[in-house]
Scaffold this motif. Structure first.
Motif, PDB file in Angstrom:
ATOM      1  N   PHE A 200      -3.220  -2.753   4.805  1.00 30.01           N
ATOM      2  CA  PHE A 200      -3.393  -1.273   3.711  1.00 30.01           C
ATOM      3  C   PHE A 200      -2.947  -1.737   2.303  1.00 30.01           C
TER       4      PHE A 200
ATOM      5  N   ILE B  11      -8.625   3.525  -0.657  1.00 26.03           N
ATOM      6  CA  ILE B  11      -7.514   4.643   0.053  1.00 26.03           C
ATOM      7  C   ILE B  11      -7.789   5.490  -0.701  1.00 26.03           C
TER       8      ILE B  11
ATOM      9  N   VAL C 288      -4.311   8.154   6.623  1.00 18.62           N
ATOM     10  CA  VAL C 288      -4.083   6.776   6.864  1.00 18.62           C
ATOM     11  C   VAL C 288      -3.188   6.562   7.750  1.00 18.62           C
TER      12      VAL C 288
ATOM     13  N   PHE D 267      -0.155   3.945   9.590  1.00 20.50           N
ATOM     14  CA  PHE D 267      -0.056   3.215   9.039  1.00 20.50           C
ATOM     15  C   PHE D 267       1.494   1.947   8.632  1.00 20.50           C
TER      16      PHE D 267
END
Lengths: 186, 197
Positions: free
Chosen positions: A9, A18, A32, A35
């Motif tokens: 991420f 995102i 998300v 995470f």
């Protein structure tokens, strides 16, 4: 508190995706999954488990069990604030964070004087949740359309503040509770 | 349709209303001469699920447009000068004849209406006529009345459990905080409610 967020991420390309998703939703928001990396998530579960939750209630606004403390330091850290800033495009410097347990009879309500110019988040730690129990997060668009988001473990929900509530947990939940870190970021 | 009350009953109800805690309210028993017909009619009305942050329950359209004769007769009775006069005499409030916005409500297991004060311009008295099952603590579904602390509700001071063919009414004000507690059992909480202005 470094590098607790799942590495994928933090890659620019993924962050951009995102962010685009966050901007395209009404109200602005994104979910998300996975995470935190596994080890960090397990550590967080352990440290949250030591917190003493206290009944917190204003019947015309909210009712839940809550605690704050050092165990939630990650959600005030520069790593987390930087991630949220990258997704939302907002400069963020402060975090009001608590862990909440929503048991049977608990809820939050929306209010006219709610803050709409900040970012709020829900980070869920409930292993399993049945939608018929209530307790999920509902987002309202400007046109009054509703989107219900079910709790899922190790899942972060970021959204424009003031557009959501946690639905009343009804008797079908029995003794189950939704454990979630909630925060308001400015 | 609505039974008559003796002067003695009215005087007692008036005292009950004035002295009630946490805010003025009273309960009338055995209100309709045939509540079973009214319930049968209400069951035939279309109900729509109402679901927000504040509540989950089922509601009819405004019952002035009721489909069944039995419900039309109840609405006519609740809108009559006689009903306004009766509630006005007990409450000591000046009330206009003609209840407005009369709705049917159905609460089933898991349904509830969280704490609110009912305040909207012009509302003086709120009333609820129960037509469904009798409820007890194990069934939930109480009309819970809260005390106030500043501008907010505080503790539950009174729980009124639905009793078939009874009518609860209370004074609407900034401190008339109340809720319908969640129905816990399989009982059906049918009612017709509205406001007097």
């Amino acid at each position: 508190v470094a590098a607790l967020i799942t590495a994928a991420f933090l890659k620019q390309k993924v962050l951009t995706t995102i962010r685009e998703s966050y901007e395209s939703n009404n109200p602005r928001g994104v979910q998300v999954a996975d995470f935190l990396d596994d080890g960090a998530y397990k550590n967080l579960l352990r440290s949250v488990g030591t917190l003493k939750l206290k009944k917190t209630e204003m019947r015309d606004m909210y009712s839940f069990f809550a605690a704050g403390g050092k165990g939630l330091a990650f959600f005030r850290s520069s790593e987390f604030l930087s991630f949220v800033s990258a997704v939302t495009g907002r400069v963020l410097s402060s975090a009001d964070v608590s862990v909440r347990m929503f048991m049977h009879g608990n809820y939050t309500l929306m209010h006219d004087d709610r803050e709409t110019d900040a970012v709020e988040f829900y980070f869920d730690m409930t292993p399993e949740w049945n939608p018929s129990w209530g307790g999920y997060t509902v987002f309202l668009s400007e046109h009054g359309e509703k989107l219900a988001v079910q709790p899922a473990p190790n899942t972060l929900l970021l959204a424009q503040s003031g557009r959501s509530y946690v639905k009343y947990v009804n008797c079908r939940a029995g003794g189950e509770g939704r454990l979630v870190v909630c925060g308001l970021l400015k | 349709m609505i039974r008559s009350f003796s002067d003695h009953e009215l005087a007692a109800l008036s005292r009950q209303f004035r002295n009630a805690k946490p805010f003025p309210h009273a309960v009338l028993h055995n209100v309709l001469d045939d509540s079973r017909k009214a319930l049968a009619g209400l069951r035939k009305e279309p109900f729509t699920l109402k679901d927000t942050d504040l509540f989950t329950f089922k509601q009819t359209n405004n019952l002035y447009y009721a489909r069944t004769g039995a419900v039309k007769r109840v609405v006519a009775a609740l809108s009559s000068p006689g009903f306004s006069h009766l509630i006005g005499r007990i409450s000591g409030k000046k009330l206009r004849a003609g209840a407005v916005d009369v709705f049917g409500a159905l609460y089933e297991q898991g349904d509830y209406l969280l704490c609110h004060d009912d305040q909207l311009e012009g509302r003086t008295i709120a009333f609820i006529l129960y037509l469904g099952d009798d409820f007890s603590a194990a069934d939930g579904g109480a009309l819970a009345l809260h005390s106030s602390k500043g501008k907010h509700p505080s503790a539950v001071v009174q729980r009124l459990y639905p009793e078939a063919n009874s009518l609860v009414f209370f004074e609407v004000s900034a401190r008339s905080w109340h809720e319908v507690e969640e129905v816990l059992s399989g009982k059906k909480r049918y009612s017709i409610g509205g406001w007097l202005h």
